[in-house]
Design an enzyme around this catalytic site. Structure first.
Site, PDB file in Angstrom:
ATOM      1  N   ARG A  65       0.822  -1.209   0.000  1.00  0.00           N
ATOM      2  CA  ARG A  65       0.000   0.000   0.000  1.00  0.00           C
ATOM      3  C   ARG A  65       0.858   1.261   0.000  1.00  0.00           C
ATOM      4  O   ARG A  65       0.546   2.256  -0.649  1.00  0.00           O
ATOM      5  CB  ARG A  65      -0.862   0.038   1.258  1.00  0.00           C
ATOM      6  N   GLU A  81     -10.562  -0.487  -5.772  1.00  0.00           N
ATOM      7  CA  GLU A  81     -11.015   0.455  -4.758  1.00  0.00           C
ATOM      8  C   GLU A  81     -10.038   1.602  -4.588  1.00  0.00           C
ATOM      9  O   GLU A  81      -8.839   1.423  -4.747  1.00  0.00           O
ATOM     10  CB  GLU A  81     -11.168  -0.269  -3.412  1.00  0.00           C
TER      11      GLU A  81
HETATM   12  C1  B12 Z   1     -10.636   1.547  12.186  1.00  0.00           C
HETATM   13  C2  B12 Z   1      -9.809   0.438  11.622  1.00  0.00           C
HETATM   14  C3  B12 Z   1      -9.160   0.701  10.432  1.00  0.00           C
HETATM   15  C4  B12 Z   1      -9.213   2.029   9.728  1.00  0.00           C
HETATM   16  C5  B12 Z   1      -8.111   2.886  10.321  1.00  0.00           C
HETATM   17  C6  B12 Z   1      -8.309   4.354  10.059  1.00  0.00           C
HETATM   18  C7  B12 Z   1      -7.225   5.111  10.693  1.00  0.00           C
HETATM   19  N1  B12 Z   1      -6.369   5.669   9.894  1.00  0.00           N
HETATM   20  O1  B12 Z   1      -7.126   5.156  11.887  1.00  0.00           O
HETATM   21  C8  B12 Z   1      -8.924   1.607   8.286  1.00  0.00           C
HETATM   22  C9  B12 Z   1     -10.221   1.215   7.632  1.00  0.00           C
HETATM   23  C10 B12 Z   1      -8.270   2.642   7.403  1.00  0.00           C
HETATM   24  C11 B12 Z   1      -8.097   0.374   8.542  1.00  0.00           C
HETATM   25  C12 B12 Z   1      -7.152  -0.083   7.680  1.00  0.00           C
HETATM   26  C13 B12 Z   1      -6.438  -1.254   7.862  1.00  0.00           C
HETATM   27  N2  B12 Z   1      -6.593  -2.138   8.824  1.00  0.00           N
HETATM   28 CO1  B12 Z   1      -7.724  -1.821  10.362  1.00  0.00          CO
HETATM   29  N3  B12 Z   1      -8.936  -1.736  11.748  1.00  0.00           N
HETATM   30  C14 B12 Z   1      -9.711  -0.828  12.255  1.00  0.00           C
HETATM   31  C15 B12 Z   1     -10.546  -1.333  13.441  1.00  0.00           C
HETATM   32  C16 B12 Z   1     -11.930  -1.630  12.918  1.00  0.00           C
HETATM   33  C17 B12 Z   1     -10.628  -0.393  14.630  1.00  0.00           C
HETATM   34  C18 B12 Z   1      -9.289   0.181  15.064  1.00  0.00           C
HETATM   35  C19 B12 Z   1      -9.528   1.356  15.972  1.00  0.00           C
HETATM   36  O2  B12 Z   1      -9.476   2.483  15.569  1.00  0.00           O
HETATM   37  N4  B12 Z   1      -9.861   1.077  17.234  1.00  0.00           N
HETATM   38  C20 B12 Z   1     -10.085   2.078  18.241  1.00  0.00           C
HETATM   39  C21 B12 Z   1      -8.837   2.257  19.058  1.00  0.00           C
HETATM   40  C22 B12 Z   1      -9.090   3.225  20.179  1.00  0.00           C
HETATM   41  O3  B12 Z   1      -8.499   0.989  19.598  1.00  0.00           O
HETATM   42  P1  B12 Z   1      -7.191   0.174  19.108  1.00  0.00           P
HETATM   43  O4  B12 Z   1      -6.724   0.704  17.837  1.00  0.00           O
HETATM   44  O5  B12 Z   1      -7.450  -1.273  19.203  1.00  0.00           O
HETATM   45  O6  B12 Z   1      -6.154   0.590  20.238  1.00  0.00           O
HETATM   46  C23 B12 Z   1      -6.223   0.074  21.574  1.00  0.00           C
HETATM   47  C24 B12 Z   1      -5.140  -0.968  21.834  1.00  0.00           C
HETATM   48  O7  B12 Z   1      -4.736  -1.629  20.670  1.00  0.00           O
HETATM   49  C25 B12 Z   1      -4.067  -0.232  22.506  1.00  0.00           C
HETATM   50  N5  B12 Z   1      -3.079   0.511  21.733  1.00  0.00           N
HETATM   51  C26 B12 Z   1      -3.140   1.011  20.503  1.00  0.00           C
HETATM   52  N6  B12 Z   1      -2.039   1.691  20.211  1.00  0.00           N
HETATM   53  C27 B12 Z   1      -1.252   1.635  21.298  1.00  0.00           C
HETATM   54  C28 B12 Z   1       0.000   2.174  21.562  1.00  0.00           C
HETATM   55  C29 B12 Z   1       0.595   1.935  22.801  1.00  0.00           C
HETATM   56  C30 B12 Z   1       1.925   2.500  23.088  1.00  0.00           C
HETATM   57  C31 B12 Z   1      -0.075   1.174  23.781  1.00  0.00           C
HETATM   58  C32 B12 Z   1       0.542   0.899  25.056  1.00  0.00           C
HETATM   59  C33 B12 Z   1      -1.321   0.644  23.507  1.00  0.00           C
HETATM   60  C34 B12 Z   1      -1.888   0.889  22.273  1.00  0.00           C
HETATM   61  O8  B12 Z   1      -4.793   0.681  23.267  1.00  0.00           O
HETATM   62  C35 B12 Z   1      -5.885   1.208  22.511  1.00  0.00           C
HETATM   63  C36 B12 Z   1      -7.005   1.601  23.406  1.00  0.00           C
HETATM   64  O9  B12 Z   1      -7.365   0.547  24.254  1.00  0.00           O
HETATM   65  C37 B12 Z   1      -9.769  -2.630  13.830  1.00  0.00           C
HETATM   66  C38 B12 Z   1     -10.620  -3.785  14.356  1.00  0.00           C
HETATM   67  C39 B12 Z   1     -11.197  -3.572  15.754  1.00  0.00           C
HETATM   68  N7  B12 Z   1     -10.422  -3.284  16.731  1.00  0.00           N
HETATM   69  O10 B12 Z   1     -12.347  -3.692  15.936  1.00  0.00           O
HETATM   70  C40 B12 Z   1      -9.115  -3.014  12.509  1.00  0.00           C
HETATM   71  C41 B12 Z   1      -7.744  -3.725  12.456  1.00  0.00           C
HETATM   72  C42 B12 Z   1      -6.849  -3.110  13.508  1.00  0.00           C
HETATM   73  N8  B12 Z   1      -7.201  -3.415  11.121  1.00  0.00           N
HETATM   74  C43 B12 Z   1      -6.538  -4.400  10.670  1.00  0.00           C
HETATM   75  C44 B12 Z   1      -5.857  -4.396   9.405  1.00  0.00           C
HETATM   76  C45 B12 Z   1      -5.100  -5.651   9.021  1.00  0.00           C
HETATM   77  C46 B12 Z   1      -5.901  -3.288   8.571  1.00  0.00           C
HETATM   78  C47 B12 Z   1      -5.263  -3.173   7.186  1.00  0.00           C
HETATM   79  C48 B12 Z   1      -3.833  -3.652   7.110  1.00  0.00           C
HETATM   80  C49 B12 Z   1      -6.119  -3.805   6.093  1.00  0.00           C
HETATM   81  C50 B12 Z   1      -6.153  -5.279   6.066  1.00  0.00           C
HETATM   82  N9  B12 Z   1      -5.162  -5.967   5.498  1.00  0.00           N
HETATM   83  O11 B12 Z   1      -7.134  -5.824   6.532  1.00  0.00           O
HETATM   84  C51 B12 Z   1      -5.373  -1.644   6.950  1.00  0.00           C
HETATM   85  C52 B12 Z   1      -4.139  -0.912   7.470  1.00  0.00           C
HETATM   86  C53 B12 Z   1      -3.333  -0.223   6.453  1.00  0.00           C
HETATM   87  C54 B12 Z   1      -2.075   0.246   7.116  1.00  0.00           C
HETATM   88  N10 B12 Z   1      -1.181   0.768   6.346  1.00  0.00           N
HETATM   89  O12 B12 Z   1      -1.867   0.098   8.303  1.00  0.00           O
HETATM   90  C55 B12 Z   1      -6.558  -5.604  11.558  1.00  0.00           C
HETATM   91  C56 B12 Z   1      -5.246  -5.892  12.223  1.00  0.00           C
HETATM   92  C57 B12 Z   1      -5.120  -7.383  12.355  1.00  0.00           C
HETATM   93  C58 B12 Z   1      -3.832  -7.931  12.763  1.00  0.00           C
HETATM   94  N11 B12 Z   1      -3.602  -8.084  14.032  1.00  0.00           N
HETATM   95  O13 B12 Z   1      -3.076  -8.286  11.927  1.00  0.00           O
HETATM   96  C59 B12 Z   1      -7.751  -5.298  12.475  1.00  0.00           C
HETATM   97  C60 B12 Z   1      -7.659  -5.884  13.882  1.00  0.00           C
HETATM   98  C61 B12 Z   1      -9.018  -5.785  11.733  1.00  0.00           C
HETATM   99  C62 B12 Z   1      -9.062  -7.259  11.526  1.00  0.00           C
HETATM  100  N12 B12 Z   1      -9.717  -8.006  12.375  1.00  0.00           N
HETATM  101  O14 B12 Z   1      -8.513  -7.742  10.553  1.00  0.00           O
HETATM  102  N13 B12 Z   1      -8.387  -0.165   9.700  1.00  0.00           N
END
Ligand code: B12
Ligand code: B12
Lengths: 470, 148, 470, 148
Positions: free
Chosen positions: C85, C152
């Site tokens: 990407r 897309e």
């Molecule tokens: C929104 C989202 C997107 C959006 C992101 C938009 C943006 N720019 O922010 C879009 C649609 C663009 C997207 C794209 C992709 N995504 Co996405 N995305 C999500 C989704 C639905 C929610 C993430 C989110 O925002 N959560 C809200 C925040 C607040 O929570 P969080 O991110 O989980 O963070 C928490 C913890 O992880 C932790 N945390 C996060 N960061 C940090 C940092 C530190 C220091 C610490 C201590 C903790 C911590 O604390 C946070 C709060 O509790 C998740 C699935 C889900 N969780 O339901 C998938 C997910 C994260 N995405 C995923 C993937 C793979 C991708 C893509 C690579 C596409 C793909 N191949 O499927 C691309 C990424 C492209 C890239 N270059 O990275 C996967 C990752 C899977 C994995 N483990 O390998 C997930 C889990 C979906 C899935 N089930 O496949 N995504």
């Protein structure tokens, strides 16, 4: 024979029971009787969920109840094995010693009321005994002593689908004694929830057949002093008809019962041939929860994605509870439906029920009237297990899937009712003719057929954990 | 048995196992077999094995005894089979169908247990029933001696 | 740099490609291009389902596509890994050699168009490349050569959520070239479906923000000759708002686009923080299918019960396809909803979109206008990944769960729009005050919170096969 | 490091791994830490490890380097860590959080791989972040010599 305040039970069962006063005191001490759960659900307009569950071993049963409780049911079941249902306590007991896992339910009479109390105390929600015993008197005595505050069955609904040759006169009198004891208990402040098994033979049961049997049993129960009735109706599969049937429970109760009797509509999730794909089965389970709420049920008895395969394991059962609960939840509050269609269905269901029960209720001797009506086919159920119903009724689904009478045998329906059923079942122009039995068979497999027409081509992938049939 | 007989003379005994009240398949199978020209002695649900034996005594020309067991209790409900066979009764192919164990997984061991009791044929579905009966019928009319 | 009929791509990519005529001929020979699937779904008023799917290894990808095809999707995806990407083809290639399973998608540029054709030919349904590349030109060239008929992306929606510092001027021009090549192909009879990623940052995206971006990209694409546009909108979670937004796609297309351009509304199933209980996640997936149908979408992109955990395995992905398909199926045809509420939502969504895009479209130079508008915050997206959007917009859910603007930053909304958003977000009397960020955080976890309030107390039992987090 | 410093002087470096564009958690964590009085140098999404090292060079008093990786590419995106550490850079606790492997099961082996690169702390969730930073801060101000 021994006499427990009018309940005639076997001397052997009686000998093992605690004092009646002890039983009443224990029942009165139960912190949450079933009737309260039902009242709360009714007030909140969100049905609680209840799974069926019963395994042979006592330790296993305790474990099962605890595991299921964590899925959030409102009431839990003690489903009884078939031997106990048919009063073959010796067989149940022998099998329990030899191979408890071979029992298809929990043999409560064999385990005894002390273990029953362990079940009651193992979980915070109340228990109901679900069985299918044409004569559930011994089992009832043990259930009461165990502190169980909800008991399913009735003289028609637990006879005709569940045994071959028990005269209705016998089962009606057996259940009369059960109801009378509930009346006695009610007088001393202990309200036992009595659920009526409108599900009958479960497969293609026309709503008015289900409800007519329930009305007759309800009238009989109320006469004996029963104060809390759960009237169960089995999900047929056509949403408008299902909502209408549940609604009809309340209007029929208002028409035929003393308002002092509390009546709770209950939906039994689809009791017929279940689809095999987990996602499709799951949708049916979810939809059951939704329809229960829309129809104003206080309770929904859930199914599982293993229904087509056998008695579910605990994990699948818990998942079924959660899925049904989601169906009742506010996530689907946005759902509306065609109210006028439901109203029309409800009108006709009530009319059919009235045409079935009014002549019977007009008779001075209810039990004799019921027995004669079944003997003459003026009351009837499809696919009867018992020789005491004629089973001349042949049900069919109409084009929308609603269950109609293709042949109503000797049911005393008016011309208007007959005309409507016939009109709704009229085959479309050019449809290839089928025998009634082929048509009914296809209708029995309604959801299987729908399933095969959906783009669900791989019901069980290599990683799926739902087993194929051998 | 070697007289050539027409379809209308074919007779089977049908019923559901002793502890079992599931009636729907029983109704349908009876109708299906009748449509295929069989005379069906239908003993209905909750039928002890001894009743099947009695029925066979009354209808000795029955080709087979067809037993449904839907509630998982097949093994317990058929436990008297070796005893009855030892007493010279139920000497006809016993065909069993339905849900043949408690729980949602029927294993080979479950089926073997039933075969060990003397069950001759196990069918998962009633669909293959007529075919099986035809095969059994043909085999029975073979001039060669039969084994087993 | 090499030039492929106006598409500027790297010399290395270009050198590996087949003849352009070969590519066009191969594309023209594909028996079922994506546009035809979409037309058929649109005509039948039942959306087709498409899963996301991409794994690093080629053999694994072939297997995955075949396994998913058996679940009955209308279109399948080739989801690309993050390195590809971001044009880091060398990293993708090194990782592919070293540990293909470490790639979070299929590195199509690295695998090359020949293997791409193997993917295309492995299944009967058409493929779409889903990626998130601010500059998707090389990838597009390879995808076309591979016979892939749906692609897309867009200059805004595949930039701001997907990269840190790519100027909009750059991404808009890169995608202009992609669109122009689609125009060229359309002229020779090959219609490529171009899907616009209205999902943006996926989390709490207000419908009008999603649709405004899509309208601007659609206008740009149509100008270059694109004939088939899929406009994707992400399920927000409030059913009326979601239905309204999907409907608005058609009315906005009618207002802003040449009627010769075919426009298909697409629902991306909930793209935010997913519930963890399989049954609850399943309901959201099912509901997505239902809302897609009710909103008139031609396609729904499905999720899985493993969404909250990571990239799903094939079995979970297939189950997601089946669940979404059930949501679109006639089993839920009885569902009605509050039409007037949807109409009201739709009115305001369209009005907000107009207030956002009309000033930009009024400018003679569309790309410059878009870039300035984002720089000045007159266009904006929440939680931008890119420094080229201000992210001053703060979204919140109202009491029903609909997504509103709590702070619209410098968006040029009328007083009426601002008033309505404020009114809908007004806290109930006596609510404890929270910072905007606490409120938004709670809203992000909307379904998780709902889940915890449901009686789903044991999300993962011992027998469950969905993994807990470490 | 042994001068007593007030909360307002606390500074951290925050960002998302090189191949990763997930921005939401990054926005929220930055705001959360600022609310707790930290100065946050937020490098945003798609940040190569070298950029974290550069930022630490510019802000040597940073207590820790906080890296989010949500897309499963943590290991690849942090591969340069041993090299940078060997060069004497990034000498501050590296705290990693997010979805730390591709696929929906993160195994101990996956986490070990990351620790082997030199990642000091792995948090599944941002909830415990301030607590961890406080502990690290207290430890850093202990007079006793530090290990490891
Ligand atoms: C929104 C989202 C997107 C959006 C992101 C938009 C943006 N720019 O922010 C879009 C649609 C663009 C997207 C794209 C992709 N995504 Co996405 N995305 C999500 C989704 C639905 C929610 C993430 C989110 O925002 N959560 C809200 C925040 C607040 O929570 P969080 O991110 O989980 O963070 C928490 C913890 O992880 C932790 N945390 C996060 N960061 C940090 C940092 C530190 C220091 C610490 C201590 C903790 C911590 O604390 C946070 C709060 O509790 C998740 C699935 C889900 N969780 O339901 C998938 C997910 C994260 N995405 C995923 C993937 C793979 C991708 C893509 C690579 C596409 C793909 N191949 O499927 C691309 C990424 C492209 C890239 N270059 O990275 C996967 C990752 C899977 C994995 N483990 O390998 C997930 C889990 C979906 C899935 N089930 O496949 N995504
Ligand atoms: C309807 C039904 C009932 C009705 C039966 C009404 C009646 N009297 O007929 C009611 C509600 C009363 C009922 C009661 C019980 N049921 Co029930 N019931 C069903 C249900 C939903 C459908 C059965 C049916 O009618 N199918 C339609 C017919 C046409 O299909 P079929 O019965 O499967 O028959 C086919 C084959 O099995 C085979 N076949 C059947 N008989 C024969 C005979 C021969 C010779 C051959 C060759 C083939 C054959 O061919 C048929 C056509 O293809 C099934 C679940 C399902 N399948 O979806 C459970 C099910 C059969 N019931 C079950 C059980 C356990 C019970 C109970 C014991 C209660 C309990 N503990 O849960 C009681 C039985 C009490 C008793 N004494 O037996 C289990 C059996 C599980 C097991 N393997 O152990 C099932 C599978 C449900 C479940 N998942 O737990 N049940």
């Amino acid at each position: 024979m021994a006499d427990l305040h009018g309940l005639e039970i076997s001397a052997r069962t009686a000998a093992a029971l605690p004092d009646w006063d002890d039983t009443v005191a224990y029942l009165a001490s139960r912190p949450l009787p079933a009737v309260e759960v039902l009242r709360a659900a009714d007030a909140a307009a969100r049905p609680v969920v209840q799974p069926r569950c019963g395994v042979g071993g006592h330790g296993e049963m305790l474990g099962l109840l605890r595991e299921l409780e964590s899925a959030g049911p409102g009431i839990l079941s003690v489903t009884i094995d078939s031997h106990t249902r048919l009063l073959r306590f010796d067989t149940a007991s022998a099998l329990l010693r030899r191979r408890p896992a071979d029992l298809n339910g929990y043999p409560l009479v064999t385990h005894g009321w002390q273990r029953g109390r362990e079940l009651t105390e193992a979980v915070a929600v109340p228990l109901e005994v679900r069985h299918g015993s044409p004569d559930g008197r011994d089992l009832f005595a043990v259930a009461l002593a165990a502190g169980i505050t909800s008991y399913e069955g009735g003289g028609i609904g637990y006879n005709l689908p569940y045994s071959k040759d028990v005269p209705l006169a016998h089962s009606l009198r057996a259940w009369q004694q059960v109801d009378a004891l509930c009346g006695t208990l009610a007088a001393s402040g202990v309200v036992v929830d009595r659920e009526l098994f409108g599900t009958l033979t479960a497969v293609l049961v026309p709503p008015s057949t289900s409800l007519a049997v329930a009305v007759l049993e309800a009238v009989a129960a109320a006469r004996e002093g029963v104060r809390c009735l759960s009237v169960a109706y089995p999900q047929g599969g056509e949403p408008h008809q299902d909502i209408a049937a549940l609604r009809a429970v309340r209007s029929l109760a208002a028409r035929y019962l003393d308002p002092a009797v509390e009546v709770f509509p209950v939906l039994h999730e689809f009791m017929g041939v279940f689809p095999r794909t987990p996602e499709y089965a799951g949708l049916l389970i979810l939809q059951g929860g939704l329809l229960a709420r829309l129809g104003g049920a206080a309770k929904v008895v859930s199914k599982t994605v293993q229904e087509a395969y056998g008695i579910p394991d605990a994990a699948a059962n818990a998942a079924g509870v959660r899925t049904a609960a989601l169906g009742t939840s506010d996530l689907l509050d946005f759902v509306r439906y065609d109210e006028s269609r439901v109203a029309e269905e409800q009108h006709w269901i009530e009319r059919e029920v009235a045409e079935l029960v009014d002549p019977v209720l007009a008779d001075g001797d209810l039990f004799a009237a019921v027995e004669t009506a079944f003997a003459e086919g003026r009351l009837d159920i499809p696919f009867s297990a018992s020789v005491h119903a004629r089973s001349r009724v042949v049900p069919r689904r109409d084009r929308d899937g609603a269950i109609r009478y293709a042949d109503s045998g000797s049911l005393p329906f008016s011309r208007a009712v007959l005309r409507r059923n016939a009109a709704l079942l009229r085959d479309p122009e050019g449809a290839r003719p089928r025998s009634l039995i082929d048509a009914a068979t296809a209708d029995i497999h309604y959801f299987l057929d729908k399933e095969s027409r959906l783009p669900l081509r791989a019901p069980y992938g290599a990683n799926s954990d739902t087993p194929p049939r051998y | 048995m070697d007289t050539l007989h027409g379809r209308s003379e074919r007779l089977v005994i049908l019923g559901v196992a002793e502890s079992d009240a599931h009636a729907v398949a029983n109704h349908l199978i009876a109708m299906q077999l009748r449509e295929h020209g069989f005379t069906v002695v239908n003993l209905g649900v909750c039928t002890p094995l001894a009743d099947f034996a009695d029925a066979l005594d009354r209808h000795p020309r029955a080709e087979a005894v067809l037993i449904g067991s839907l509630n998982g209790h097949a093994h317990q409900d058929l436990r008297a089979l070796p005893e009855l066979r030892a007493a010279g009764r139920l000497r006809r192919p016993v065909v069993l169908g339905g849900n043949l164990s408690v729980g949602s997984r029927t294993t080979d061991a479950d089926l073997q247990r039933l075969r060990d009791l003397g069950v001759d044929h196990i069918l998962p579905d009633a669909g293959g029933l007529v075919l099986l009966l035809d095969m059994l019928d043909a085999a029975a009319r073979e001039p060669e001696p039969q084994h087993g």
